[in-house]
Design a protein around this motif. Sequence first.
Motif, PDB file in Angstrom:
ATOM      1  N   UNK A 123      69.997 -24.190 -88.261  1.00 34.98           N
ATOM      2  CA  UNK A 123      69.466 -23.220 -89.219  1.00 34.98           C
ATOM      3  C   UNK A 123      68.849 -23.936 -90.411  1.00 34.98           C
ATOM      4  N   UNK A 124      69.490 -25.010 -90.837  1.00 30.25           N
ATOM      5  CA  UNK A 124      68.969 -25.771 -91.978  1.00 30.25           C
ATOM      6  C   UNK A 124      67.592 -26.322 -91.661  1.00 30.25           C
TER       7      UNK A 124
ATOM      8  N   UNK B  27      70.325 -12.822 -83.434  1.00 29.38           N
ATOM      9  CA  UNK B  27      69.485 -13.580 -84.364  1.00 29.38           C
ATOM     10  C   UNK B  27      69.817 -13.147 -85.788  1.00 29.38           C
ATOM     11  N   UNK B  28      69.969 -14.129 -86.653  1.00 24.90           N
ATOM     12  CA  UNK B  28      70.213 -13.833 -88.071  1.00 24.90           C
ATOM     13  C   UNK B  28      68.957 -13.197 -88.663  1.00 24.90           C
TER      14      UNK B  28
ATOM     15  N   UNK C  92      64.238 -15.089 -90.215  1.00 24.20           N
ATOM     16  CA  UNK C  92      63.642 -14.155 -89.247  1.00 24.20           C
ATOM     17  C   UNK C  92      63.506 -12.754 -89.847  1.00 24.20           C
TER      18      UNK C  92
ATOM     19  N   UNK D 267      65.450 -24.863 -89.779  1.00 28.48           N
ATOM     20  CA  UNK D 267      64.587 -23.734 -89.387  1.00 28.48           C
ATOM     21  C   UNK D 267      64.347 -23.673 -87.889  1.00 28.48           C
TER      22      UNK D 267
ATOM     23  N   UNK E 208      74.750 -27.689 -97.208  1.00 24.62           N
ATOM     24  CA  UNK E 208      76.114 -27.260 -96.859  1.00 24.62           C
ATOM     25  C   UNK E 208      76.971 -27.013 -98.108  1.00 24.62           C
TER      26      UNK E 208
ATOM     27  N   UNK F 147      72.245 -23.811 -96.515  1.00 28.84           N
ATOM     28  CA  UNK F 147      72.180 -24.320 -95.142  1.00 28.84           C
ATOM     29  C   UNK F 147      71.770 -25.793 -95.126  1.00 28.84           C
ATOM     30  N   UNK F 148      70.853 -26.141 -95.987  1.00 26.23           N
ATOM     31  CA  UNK F 148      70.330 -27.506 -96.009  1.00 26.23           C
ATOM     32  C   UNK F 148      71.385 -28.504 -96.506  1.00 26.23           C
TER      33      UNK F 148
ATOM     34  N   UNK G 236      68.275 -19.612 -85.691  1.00 22.22           N
ATOM     35  CA  UNK G 236      69.150 -18.750 -86.478  1.00 22.22           C
ATOM     36  C   UNK G 236      70.000 -17.937 -85.515  1.00 22.22           C
TER      37      UNK G 236
ATOM     38  N   UNK H 125      73.407 -26.665 -88.756  1.00 21.59           N
ATOM     39  CA  UNK H 125      72.381 -27.704 -88.867  1.00 21.59           C
ATOM     40  C   UNK H 125      71.029 -27.240 -88.337  1.00 21.59           C
TER      41      UNK H 125
ATOM     42  N   UNK I 120      68.793 -20.861 -98.092  1.00 21.46           N
ATOM     43  CA  UNK I 120      68.170 -22.044 -97.499  1.00 21.46           C
ATOM     44  C   UNK I 120      68.822 -23.318 -98.054  1.00 21.46           C
TER      45      UNK I 120
END
Lengths: 152, 152
Positions: free
Chosen positions: A127-128, B17-18, B4, A130, B58, B55-56, A133, A125, B52
């Motif tokens: 990460x979603x 960090x991803x 990142x 921003x 799922x 993640x947003x 991460x 969540x 993105x």
Amino acid sequence: MPFPARTNTAEIELGKTLQPKFGPDGLIPCITQDVATGQVLMFAFMNAESLAHTLKTKKATYWSRSRSKLWIKGEESGNVQWVKELYTDCDQDVLLIKVEQTGSANASCHNGYKSCFYRKLADLDAAAADTSYQLNYTSEPLFDPAVVYKKK
Amino acid sequence: MPFPARTNTAEIELGKTLQPKFGPDGLIPCITQDVATGQVLMFAFMNAESLAHTLKTKKATYWSRSRSKLWIKGEESGNVQWVKELYTDCDQDVLLIKVEQTGSANASCHNGYKSCFYRKLADLDAAAADTSYQLNYTSEPLFDPAVVYKKK
């Protein structure tokens, strides 16, 4: 060492002959899974020579893109992967091998971990949004790379 | 949506960090595994937009190279993959997602199978000797593609 030629979509997708697709660079992606636990250990590439060597020796053999040479897994570290099963996907442009990972450390990753996938996103969540991460470690190293890979 | 930036090898490989590596084509390979059983369901690619969106929402979202568009898995077939965990590998150039595969057929493959890896080499020794590259089916289809994908 030549593998059966690609024929047509129906035969590739639903037929019963291995017709692997090596890309323009001669490579096919390969997913490596622990045959006992199902854990995904690593992801690498094979060329026709790697695949033939894998089948002949039963030792997972990849193509090292960084070193441009055949990469017999465990040749240096001793952590050999014995291939027990080989799958391909619907369009035969990916391979999946199930292996018995052996060696004193029983690790696949050059950083000393059982699997190369030793970190996961801490919070989907965040990460979603921003906002983070951050990765969390999911396992401990099984060997010290500085000792095993003496050239490092 | 920007992820990142890649920093240095130590940070990428051992940091927290991803920092995903999207290739020259903007894509990163993604392995998709069933979160409950560990079965590898499929292999596809994501670009930054796909990741993105994943993640947003799922919902596992890939980049379709053949159609050059965002590919929200299950959008047409109803077989959505809900992402529960996201891993990256040592050098962060591959993603691994663990999903709950849903939908009436609960299948990942456009040919109707639970997993795209529904065939395996029948005999590793015969293949090593170039005598047979026969594949055996390891599962039965869960839906009829002709019905589910009406455009076909």
